[in-house]
Enzyme design. Structure first.
Site: not given
Length: 452
Positions: A12, A16, A23, A74, A334
């Site tokens: 997809g 949004r 995503k 796809q 660190k």
């Protein structure tokens, strides 16, 4: 479980999310949501995993480069059934159970998949995963009898009012044997409101063939899809809540649990106390009996038994605190080791450093480890005492039991037991300050008089 393969749909566009990042690569607790799903499914030891990609498939290929995973493309995107079919070539020589799921549903558990597979040990030929959300919204519906046999599956847009009143919803997760799955996928049509090839029609077609389709139910939280930033935040909150509960169940005390944030791989021992507003980044390990005080940030660091951190401390990657050591407020470490029982209580930076057991690092001390091009190491011996506001200019070694006087800038090695004082000569002028004040007050008064 018998032979098992997974097809993860991630083709997809994720519009949004409004992001340049794919995503399923958006993180939950510092780990891409796709990686969460892969880790859960790894408990099932799948023989094959295929991720079906479309938009931004290059990002997925790069993210999965370290995994033994096939990425199928796809193009164009014609629906979820069409997407699942794109994995057929990669699984051409495979025979066994196949699960189809979605990359944006990262919370699916291995145990739930086992339940789906177990259904196929009986008469069922297809198993689907359903859930009953608080608000069914526009989810597809599963029409099933009390025994869990599915009579019909329908997308919300194509459902009647009576079907929409059913609260059993389709998660999109489906398990079937490869012999059935490919045939059923290929028979899916696109005669629907969206003109797409829907994955749920696999079950619809199986029912039409007279095959039994069964539904297994799970909770809404496990199958919640993530399609927006708001839903990503909800998933993060859900994950953090579970992690906090796990930490407390395993023997840690969280003073204000809702303010503590863990990474996906945070390790917390027993009898650890964590005060409010503590954030753990990836790679943090906290041993038994340690105390993490408020507003501390810990990432890529190892904290030993009985150590104390903060408040307002920052431990960055490579920081190691050995048993009983302590860093206090506004201390940063660190790539540095703080030896057993050593202390750096205030306003200190330890970078590329090795601090011996029992050493004391005074307030305002810094290890000057970078010249703009390369990093250099500072070694501080056991029981050494570094006075406040000292600058240790690496590469430099401070010997065991040595003392560095406050305010020193040390650029050469200090021997064991030696005192090193690097200061300018103090100039003393008795009465100078009094004469200065008198002169300035007189000058100020004269200026004020002229201004009248």
């Amino acid at each position: 479980m018998r032979e098992f393969a997974t097809i993860i749909l991630a083709a997809g566009k994720g519009t949004r999310m409004k992001s340049d990042l794919h995503k399923v690569l958006h993180p939950i607790a510092g780990r891409p949501m796709l990686e969460h799903l892969l880790a859960n499914l790894a408990e099932l030891t799948p023989t094959h995993t295929v991720v079906v990609a479309g938009d931004r498939h290059e990002q997925l290929r790069q993210a999965l480069a370290a995994h033994s995973i096939t990425v199928a493309l796809q193009e164009p995107q014609l629906g979820t059934a069409h997407a699942a079919l794109q994995a057929k070539t990669a699984l051409a020589d495979y025979s066994g159970l196949i699960m189809v799921c979605f990359g944006d549903c990262p919370m699916v558990k291995a145990e739930t998949v086992r339940r789906l597979a177990a259904v196929l040990e009986g008469d069922a030929r297809v198993a689907v995963l359903g859930f009953r959300p608080a608000d069914p919204l526009s989810y597809g519906r599963i029409i099933a009898d009390e025994a869990g046999t599915v009579r019909k599956m329908v997308e919300f847009k194509d459902a009647t009012d009576e079907e929409r009143a059913v609260d059993l919803c389709n998660s999109g997760v489906i398990v079937a044997h490869s012999d059935d799955l490919w045939r059923l996928l290929e028979s899916v049509g696109n005669d629907n409101a969206q003109g797409e090839y829907y994955l749920p029609d696999v079950a619809t077609n199986a029912i039409a063939e007279g095959l039994q389709v069964s539904v297994v139910e799970t909770g809404e939280a496990e199958v919640q899809g993530i399609n927006s930033r708001a839903e990503l935040a909800q998933a993060e909150a859900q994950w953090q809540e579970l992690k906090r509960e796990e930490a407390m169940t395993n023997g840690a005390s969280l003073r204000a649990p809702e303010t503590v944030f863990f990474s996906w791989d945070t390790e917390i021992g027993r009898d650890v106390t964590i005060e409010p507003n503590v954030v753990f980044g990836p790679g943090a390990k906290v041993a038994d009996g340690a105390t993490i005080r408020a507003f501390s940030h810990i990432e890529g660091a190892e904290i030993g038994p009985g150590c104390e951190v903060g408040p307002f401390a920052r431990l960055r990657p490579g920081a190691v605190m050995e048993k009983g050591s302590k860093v206090g407020n506004f201390v940063e470490m660190k790539k540095a080791v703080l030896g057993e029982g050593a202390k750096a209580n205030h306003l200190t930076y330890l970078g590329d450093a090795e601090v011996g057991p029992g050493a004391n690092i005074g307030a305002g001390t810094i290890t000057c480890n970078y010249d703009g091009y390369f990093k250099y190491k500072t070694v501080i011996g056991p029981r050494a005492f570094i006075g406040s506001n000292s600058a240790l200019i690496a590469p430099v070694k401070i010997g065991a039991d040595a003392i560095v006087a406050a305010g020193s800038a040390v650029s050469r090695d200090v021997a064991d037991g030696e005192l090193r004082m690097v200061r300018g000569e103090q100039l003393v002028k008795p009465g100078w300050a009094d004469r200065f004040h008198d002169a300035m007050k007189k000058k100020k008064a004269e200026k004020a008089e002229k201004g009248k």
